[in-house]
Scaffold this active site. Structure first.
Site, PDB file in Angstrom:
ATOM      1  N   ASP A 101       0.925  -1.329  -0.124  1.00 29.64           N
ATOM      2  CA  ASP A 101      -0.005   0.015   0.006  1.00 29.64           C
ATOM      3  C   ASP A 101       1.095   1.123   0.345  1.00 29.64           C
ATOM      4  OD1 ASP A 101      -2.790   1.459   0.809  1.00 29.64           O
ATOM      5  OD2 ASP A 101      -1.333   2.084   2.168  1.00 29.64           O
ATOM      6  N   LYS A 109       1.502   4.281  -3.064  1.00 26.75           N
ATOM      7  CA  LYS A 109       1.479   5.730  -2.879  1.00 26.75           C
ATOM      8  C   LYS A 109       2.741   6.258  -3.444  1.00 26.75           C
ATOM      9  CE  LYS A 109      -1.749   4.850   0.944  1.00 26.75           C
ATOM     10  NZ  LYS A 109      -2.184   4.726   2.334  1.00 26.75           N
TER      11      LYS A 109
HETATM   12  N1  HSE Z   1      -4.747   1.023   4.455  1.00 23.70           N
HETATM   13  C1  HSE Z   1      -4.062   2.263   4.566  1.00 23.70           C
HETATM   14  C2  HSE Z   1      -3.384   2.602   5.982  1.00 23.70           C
HETATM   15  C3  HSE Z   1      -5.180   3.286   4.448  1.00 23.70           C
HETATM   16  O1  HSE Z   1      -3.565   1.490   6.842  1.00 23.70           O
HETATM   17  O2  HSE Z   1      -3.025   3.603   6.333  1.00 23.70           O
HETATM   18  C4  HSE Z   1      -5.649   3.572   3.063  1.00 23.70           C
HETATM   19  O3  HSE Z   1      -4.712   3.984   2.271  1.00 23.70           O
END
Ligand code: HSE
Length: 435
Positions: free
Chosen positions: A201, A205
């Site tokens: 994730d 980003k």
């Molecule tokens: N799953 C992400 C986090 C949030 O734990 O920051 C969404 O981007």
């Protein structure tokens, strides 16, 4: 006052937050944009669950196609998530001449370059402030506020789940699995947490932010990614003794002809403000030539913080429409003809400092074996700590290196593991001295 019709695809957490803001903040949004932002239709396969909102005149239907095909709808907000259905919906919406707002970082990281081209072809806007760092306005900061800057580097804590878990391990000495379970119990971590805890994730980003910062195509595949599964309370404690904190960082740096783009647990000095960003909070430090250091801090997830970022995109598009314009802002911050293919430095060519922790056999000559092999690979040790004797006759040996080359470190460690001086694989954590 002009009315701008909005359709939301996906009535989950973020979609519900966006609907709430559009309905509850109608008056302030009119005062700020000069338009009536009319939430005309929401589509979701679940049309029965009570989301706790009075939808008034807004229709809730189970067919995304009905929203995308509606000629009155100007802006489509995609909050479906995932890559397949969401991508098809966005493509169709653009083909139908609709502007698109999305929070979908996985989709953008994987398919953003194609979607940017499609937006251009259809002369529509594609906006994604909520994709990185929740409510922190990092997309606008890079694309607009820092327009006159050469962005030298970015370091970000961009995953609240990981930051919560690392904070928990640090504060009460929990093992990783217990801290994860606690995060899940409190709703900070997903039941299937691997996208977050394995760093992907954060990499999504970083791929988006690197593109905006450096004027390069979105490149996910060459980003080096490591997660936090192996971090132990002992490492966090040793780091603290050396004056460091361990954070999962997204690091993006530009050099003359390449960028560094990496996501991994990182030791940062306690003097770095990022080391004080705890719990599920996000933050990003940007170093640019005119501004020097700038930092943003805020909630990286959650219904209303994420919806707030989505609304900022809706308002931008609405303001453009009122002004009779569109595509005023280059989607990736640089005119599309000026976006370059800048290579990402292969990890083995990286130079940085390292924290190494070995489970060493407590017998004579072990330290000289380890340091001898490191020395043969030109890895110079800044400090060594041998931490007490364990019952099973092994002791943790912790070393901090001077600047060293990643490939050399990995080769040396492969050799060290094969000796009878250590047991198991060493822990390797890279050190960043500056934010
Ligand atoms: N799953 C992400 C986090 C949030 O734990 O920051 C969404 O981007």
């Amino acid at each position: 006052m002009e009315t701008i019709n909005i359709g939301i695809l996906g009535f989950g957490v973020v979609g519900t937050g966006v609907a709430k803001l559009l309905l509850d903040k109608k008056t302030v949004l009119e005062s700020r944009t000069g338009a009536v932002l009319n939430l005309k239709t929401i589509a979701d396969i679940d049309t029965t669950t009570d989301r706790g909102i009075d939808l008034g005149q807004t229709r809730l239907i189970d067919d995304a196609g009905g929203v995308i095909a509606d000629p009155d709808i100007d802006i489509i907000v995609e909050t479906i998530g995932g890559e397949t259905v969401a991508k098809a919906c966005i493509e169709k919406a653009m083909a139908n001449g609709k502007h698109v707002v999305t929070a979908n970082k996985a989709l953008l990281a994987g398919h953003g370059n194609g979607l940017v081209k499609l937006a251009r072809k259809n002369s529509v806007d594609l906006a994604f402030e909520a994709s990185c760092g929740g409510c922190m306005p990092i997309i606008k900061t890079l694309r607009e506020s820092l327009v006159a800057n050469h962005i030298r580097s970015m370091s970000g804590i961009l995953n609240g789940t990981c930051n919560y878990i690392l904070t928990k391990i640090s504060q009460d000495g929990s093992e990783f699995e217990a801290a994860l379970k606690n995060a899940q119990d409190l709703g900070f971590a997903e039941a299937e947490p691997s996208l977050d805890i394995d760093g992907h994730d954060t990499a999504h980003k970083l791929a988006i932010l690197n593109s905006l910062a450096h004027g390069m195509e979105i490149n996910l595949k060459d980003i080096h990614v490591e997660g936090i599964r192996n971090i132990t309370p002992a490492d966090i404690k040793f780091a603290r003794e050396f004056g460091y904190t361990i954070k999962l960082l997204a690091i993006g740096k530009i050099h003359d002809d390449h960028v560094e783009a990496r996501v991994h647990p990182t030791m940062i000095p306690d003097t770095n403000p990022l080391s004080h960003v705890d719990q599920s909070m996000n933050a990003i430090a940007v170093d640019a030539d005119a501004t020097g250091q700038t930092m943003l801090y805020g909630k990286g997830a959650g219904m209303m913080p994420t919806a707030s970022a989505v609304l900022s995109d809706i308002a931008d598009i609405a303001r453009n429409m009122i002004a009779g314009t569109r595509r005023r802002m280059p989607i990736l911050g640089f005119l599309e003809d000026h976006i370059k293919e800048i290579p990402i430095l292969p990890m083995e060519e990286l130079s940085t400092r390292y924290y190494l922790r070995f489970e060493a056999q407590d017998h004579p000559g072990v330290l000289s074996t380890i340091s001898g092999i490191l020395g043969e690979h030109h890895i110079s040790i800044k400090s060594v700590h041998q931490k007490g004797r364990k019952n099973n006759g092994r002791v943790p040996v912790v070393m901090i290196t001077h600047m060293a080359n990643e490939a050399s470190v990995q080769t040396a460690l492969t050799r060290i593991v094969k000796t009878d001086s250590v047991v198991g694989n060493p822990m390797v954590i890279r050190i960043e001295e500056t934010a």
